[in-house]
Design a protein around this motif. Structure first.
Motif, PDB file in Angstrom:
ATOM      1  N   ARG A   1     -12.095 -61.305 -23.131  1.00  0.00           N
ATOM      2  CA  ARG A   1     -12.136 -60.093 -22.796  1.00  0.00           C
ATOM      3  C   ARG A   1     -11.580 -59.009 -24.057  1.00  0.00           C
ATOM      4  NH1 ARG A   1     -11.607 -59.388 -16.510  1.00  0.00           N
ATOM      5  NH2 ARG A   1     -12.908 -60.927 -15.979  1.00  0.00           N
ATOM      6  N   ILE A   2     -10.481 -59.434 -24.432  1.00  0.00           N
ATOM      7  CA  ILE A   2      -9.811 -58.561 -25.397  1.00  0.00           C
ATOM      8  C   ILE A   2     -10.736 -58.384 -26.763  1.00  0.00           C
ATOM      9  CG2 ILE A   2      -7.902 -58.129 -26.753  1.00  0.00           C
ATOM     10  CD1 ILE A   2      -7.459 -57.423 -23.861  1.00  0.00           C
ATOM     11  N   GLY A   3     -11.473 -59.815 -27.087  1.00  0.00           N
ATOM     12  CA  GLY A   3     -11.914 -59.663 -27.957  1.00  0.00           C
ATOM     13  C   GLY A   3     -13.327 -58.921 -28.056  1.00  0.00           C
ATOM     14  N   VAL A   4     -13.783 -58.641 -26.759  1.00  0.00           N
ATOM     15  CA  VAL A   4     -15.172 -57.948 -26.519  1.00  0.00           C
ATOM     16  C   VAL A   4     -14.475 -56.330 -26.755  1.00  0.00           C
ATOM     17  CG1 VAL A   4     -16.332 -57.137 -24.977  1.00  0.00           C
ATOM     18  CG2 VAL A   4     -16.154 -59.451 -25.158  1.00  0.00           C
ATOM     19  N   ALA A   5     -13.535 -56.027 -26.038  1.00  0.00           N
ATOM     20  CA  ALA A   5     -12.631 -54.664 -26.281  1.00  0.00           C
ATOM     21  C   ALA A   5     -12.452 -54.192 -27.475  1.00  0.00           C
ATOM     22  CB  ALA A   5     -11.558 -54.455 -25.505  1.00  0.00           C
ATOM     23  N   ARG A   6     -11.922 -55.058 -28.270  1.00  0.00           N
ATOM     24  CA  ARG A   6     -11.872 -54.954 -29.955  1.00  0.00           C
ATOM     25  C   ARG A   6     -13.073 -54.551 -30.429  1.00  0.00           C
ATOM     26  NH1 ARG A   6      -8.620 -59.146 -33.770  1.00  0.00           N
ATOM     27  NH2 ARG A   6     -10.717 -60.284 -33.463  1.00  0.00           N
ATOM     28  N   ALA A   7     -14.003 -55.416 -30.214  1.00  0.00           N
ATOM     29  CA  ALA A   7     -15.267 -55.113 -31.025  1.00  0.00           C
ATOM     30  C   ALA A   7     -15.971 -53.722 -30.570  1.00  0.00           C
ATOM     31  CB  ALA A   7     -16.375 -56.326 -30.526  1.00  0.00           C
ATOM     32  N   LEU A   8     -15.747 -53.353 -29.424  1.00  0.00           N
ATOM     33  CA  LEU A   8     -16.268 -52.259 -28.971  1.00  0.00           C
ATOM     34  C   LEU A   8     -15.512 -50.954 -29.514  1.00  0.00           C
ATOM     35  CD1 LEU A   8     -17.197 -52.837 -25.236  1.00  0.00           C
ATOM     36  CD2 LEU A   8     -18.951 -52.540 -27.215  1.00  0.00           C
ATOM     37  N   GLY A   9     -14.384 -51.169 -30.214  1.00  0.00           N
ATOM     38  CA  GLY A   9     -13.161 -50.070 -30.787  1.00  0.00           C
ATOM     39  C   GLY A   9     -13.886 -48.876 -31.001  1.00  0.00           C
ATOM     40  N   ALA A  10     -14.819 -48.917 -32.067  1.00  0.00           N
ATOM     41  CA  ALA A  10     -15.075 -47.759 -32.438  1.00  0.00           C
ATOM     42  C   ALA A  10     -16.519 -47.125 -32.275  1.00  0.00           C
ATOM     43  CB  ALA A  10     -15.361 -47.709 -34.236  1.00  0.00           C
ATOM     44  N   ASP A  11     -16.872 -47.904 -30.808  1.00  0.00           N
ATOM     45  CA  ASP A  11     -18.218 -47.503 -30.229  1.00  0.00           C
ATOM     46  C   ASP A  11     -19.492 -47.808 -31.323  1.00  0.00           C
ATOM     47  OD1 ASP A  11     -19.623 -46.747 -28.076  1.00  0.00           O
ATOM     48  OD2 ASP A  11     -19.745 -44.449 -28.546  1.00  0.00           O
ATOM     49  N   PRO A  12     -19.443 -49.115 -31.719  1.00  0.00           N
ATOM     50  CA  PRO A  12     -20.662 -49.321 -32.631  1.00  0.00           C
ATOM     51  C   PRO A  12     -21.996 -49.538 -31.940  1.00  0.00           C
ATOM     52  CG  PRO A  12     -19.530 -51.442 -31.971  1.00  0.00           C
ATOM     53  CD  PRO A  12     -18.728 -50.116 -31.363  1.00  0.00           C
ATOM     54  N   GLU A  13     -23.063 -49.444 -32.740  1.00  0.00           N
ATOM     55  CA  GLU A  13     -24.284 -49.362 -32.224  1.00  0.00           C
ATOM     56  C   GLU A  13     -24.689 -50.563 -31.874  1.00  0.00           C
ATOM     57  OE1 GLU A  13     -26.938 -47.453 -35.615  1.00  0.00           O
ATOM     58  OE2 GLU A  13     -24.923 -47.169 -36.325  1.00  0.00           O
ATOM     59  N   VAL A  14     -24.154 -51.730 -32.295  1.00  0.00           N
ATOM     60  CA  VAL A  14     -24.618 -53.019 -32.467  1.00  0.00           C
ATOM     61  C   VAL A  14     -23.189 -53.975 -32.116  1.00  0.00           C
ATOM     62  CG1 VAL A  14     -25.566 -55.184 -33.320  1.00  0.00           C
ATOM     63  CG2 VAL A  14     -26.581 -52.897 -33.758  1.00  0.00           C
ATOM     64  N   LEU A  15     -23.505 -55.013 -31.036  1.00  0.00           N
ATOM     65  CA  LEU A  15     -22.506 -56.065 -30.873  1.00  0.00           C
ATOM     66  C   LEU A  15     -23.221 -57.170 -31.189  1.00  0.00           C
ATOM     67  CD1 LEU A  15     -19.830 -55.847 -29.605  1.00  0.00           C
ATOM     68  CD2 LEU A  15     -20.766 -56.253 -27.534  1.00  0.00           C
ATOM     69  N   LEU A  16     -22.626 -57.967 -32.082  1.00  0.00           N
ATOM     70  CA  LEU A  16     -22.871 -59.520 -32.419  1.00  0.00           C
ATOM     71  C   LEU A  16     -22.090 -60.342 -31.714  1.00  0.00           C
ATOM     72  CD1 LEU A  16     -23.644 -58.994 -36.599  1.00  0.00           C
ATOM     73  CD2 LEU A  16     -25.045 -58.810 -34.356  1.00  0.00           C
ATOM     74  N   MET A  17     -22.589 -61.485 -31.034  1.00  0.00           N
ATOM     75  CA  MET A  17     -21.796 -62.451 -30.338  1.00  0.00           C
ATOM     76  C   MET A  17     -22.161 -63.852 -30.525  1.00  0.00           C
ATOM     77  SD  MET A  17     -21.545 -60.266 -26.600  1.00  0.00           S
ATOM     78  CE  MET A  17     -19.922 -60.795 -26.179  1.00  0.00           C
ATOM     79  N   ASP A  18     -21.195 -64.494 -31.248  1.00  0.00           N
ATOM     80  CA  ASP A  18     -21.470 -65.786 -31.912  1.00  0.00           C
ATOM     81  C   ASP A  18     -20.851 -66.952 -30.866  1.00  0.00           C
ATOM     82  OD1 ASP A  18     -22.370 -68.028 -33.162  1.00  0.00           O
ATOM     83  OD2 ASP A  18     -21.201 -67.698 -34.975  1.00  0.00           O
ATOM     84  N   GLU A  19     -21.593 -67.500 -30.012  1.00  0.00           N
ATOM     85  CA  GLU A  19     -21.020 -68.318 -28.881  1.00  0.00           C
ATOM     86  C   GLU A  19     -20.019 -68.104 -28.398  1.00  0.00           C
ATOM     87  OE1 GLU A  19     -21.961 -72.316 -29.087  1.00  0.00           O
ATOM     88  OE2 GLU A  19     -23.220 -72.261 -30.881  1.00  0.00           O
ATOM     89  N   PRO A  20     -19.643 -66.591 -27.697  1.00  0.00           N
ATOM     90  CA  PRO A  20     -18.343 -66.170 -27.471  1.00  0.00           C
ATOM     91  C   PRO A  20     -17.852 -66.837 -26.563  1.00  0.00           C
ATOM     92  CG  PRO A  20     -20.082 -64.683 -26.818  1.00  0.00           C
ATOM     93  CD  PRO A  20     -20.734 -65.795 -27.712  1.00  0.00           C
ATOM     94  N   PHE A  21     -18.584 -67.570 -25.572  1.00  0.00           N
ATOM     95  CA  PHE A  21     -18.058 -68.176 -24.448  1.00  0.00           C
ATOM     96  C   PHE A  21     -17.807 -69.774 -24.366  1.00  0.00           C
ATOM     97  CE2 PHE A  21     -20.036 -64.416 -22.429  1.00  0.00           C
ATOM     98  CZ  PHE A  21     -19.074 -63.455 -22.719  1.00  0.00           C
ATOM     99  N   GLY A  22     -18.225 -70.013 -25.559  1.00  0.00           N
ATOM    100  CA  GLY A  22     -18.676 -71.581 -25.793  1.00  0.00           C
ATOM    101  C   GLY A  22     -17.289 -72.655 -25.487  1.00  0.00           C
ATOM    102  N   ALA A  23     -16.082 -72.090 -25.830  1.00  0.00           N
ATOM    103  CA  ALA A  23     -14.804 -72.868 -25.939  1.00  0.00           C
ATOM    104  C   ALA A  23     -14.170 -72.605 -24.488  1.00  0.00           C
ATOM    105  CB  ALA A  23     -14.121 -72.495 -26.727  1.00  0.00           C
ATOM    106  N   ILE A  24     -14.804 -72.200 -23.460  1.00  0.00           N
ATOM    107  CA  ILE A  24     -14.127 -71.587 -22.156  1.00  0.00           C
ATOM    108  C   ILE A  24     -14.722 -72.470 -21.201  1.00  0.00           C
ATOM    109  CG2 ILE A  24     -13.765 -70.007 -20.508  1.00  0.00           C
ATOM    110  CD1 ILE A  24     -13.887 -67.969 -23.044  1.00  0.00           C
ATOM    111  N   ASP A  25     -13.746 -72.801 -20.211  1.00  0.00           N
ATOM    112  CA  ASP A  25     -14.181 -73.721 -18.912  1.00  0.00           C
ATOM    113  C   ASP A  25     -15.389 -73.167 -18.452  1.00  0.00           C
ATOM    114  OD1 ASP A  25     -13.072 -72.458 -16.042  1.00  0.00           O
ATOM    115  OD2 ASP A  25     -11.874 -71.974 -17.899  1.00  0.00           O
TER     116      ASP A  25
END
Length: 229
Positions: free
Chosen positions: A155-179
């Motif tokens: 979740r913090i990774g997502v918050a950090r990616a949104l830090g500067a309010d970017p137009e685009v979000l790229l997500m590379d298997e972000p939930f792949g290593a989680i139960d």
């Protein structure tokens, strides 16, 4: 309500995007054409080695294309300064990559600080983003990554990616290593978040169930990032 693709704004346009690695017999990505419309979640799904992660990394030029063009909101960014480009694009990866020596608040503030925002603006943005991802600032701002669970770190990774309010979000298997249970919660959280922030999201996964749950459109890739469907 139906909207023709032609009438919708295109945030990302890939034209003939190609990547060939030295010594390889064929292209890892072969002349890919793809329009990604404003505010939609497009999922790239396919087997290992089909070029989906290479495609994503070319969008923000972590990997440089061999040929072809990348347009971001109409700007040809193929030859733009890659650092400037990446400030317009949030990036979330499976390994998360939080800085262990920095607090959660400092991690989330990374890009606004690089952009020279003033301290009050940064502080307000950090609090806003922690609230947005369901992690109250009073409880989490001053903790360190090692004090969080894997799901909380993501979740913090997502918050950090949104830090500067970017137009685009790229997500590379972000939930792949989680139960699986936490993964399901994070998928729901992403859909809730998207209802609020309306980002243009490119999401890579090899999990077709995840693709169906999250995607407005799904590009099923075969070898060379050719769109099979």
């Amino acid at each position: 309500m139906t909207t023709s693709d032609e009438s919708r704004d295109v945030t990302i346009r890939l034209e003939g995007l190609t990547k060939r690695y030295p010594g390889q017999p064929g292209n890892a990505v072969d002349a890919l054409d793809l329009d990604i419309h404003t505010g939609e979640i497009v999922i790239l799904v396919g087997p290992s080695g089909c070029g989906k992660t290479t495609t994503m990394k070319m969008i923000n030029r972590i990997i440089e294309p061999t040929s072809g063009r990348i347009l971001l909101a109409g700007d040809d960014v193929t030859t733009a300064n890659p650092d400037h480009l990446r400030r317009r694009i949030g990036y979330v990866i499976q390994q998360i990559g939080l800085f262990p020596h920095m607090t959660i608040g400092e991690n989330v503030a990374t890009v606004p600080r690089l952009l020279g925002w003033d301290k009050k603006q940064i502080s307000d943005r950090v609090d806003e983003l922690l609230e947005l991802v369901g992690m109250p600032p009073a409880d989490f701002r001053d903790r360190y990554p090692k004090q969080l669970s894997g799901g909380q770190q993501q979740r913090i990774g997502v918050a950090r990616a949104l830090g500067a309010d970017p137009e685009v979000l790229l997500m590379d298997e972000p939930f792949g290593a989680i139960d699986p249970i936490t993964r399901d919660r994070l998928q729901n959280e992403l859909l809730r978040l998207q209802d609020e922030v309306h980002k243009t999201i490119v999401f890579v996964t090899h999990d077709i169930d995840e693709a169906i749950k999250l995607g407005d459109r799904i590009a099923i890739l075969r070898e060379g990032s050719h769109i099979a469907q």
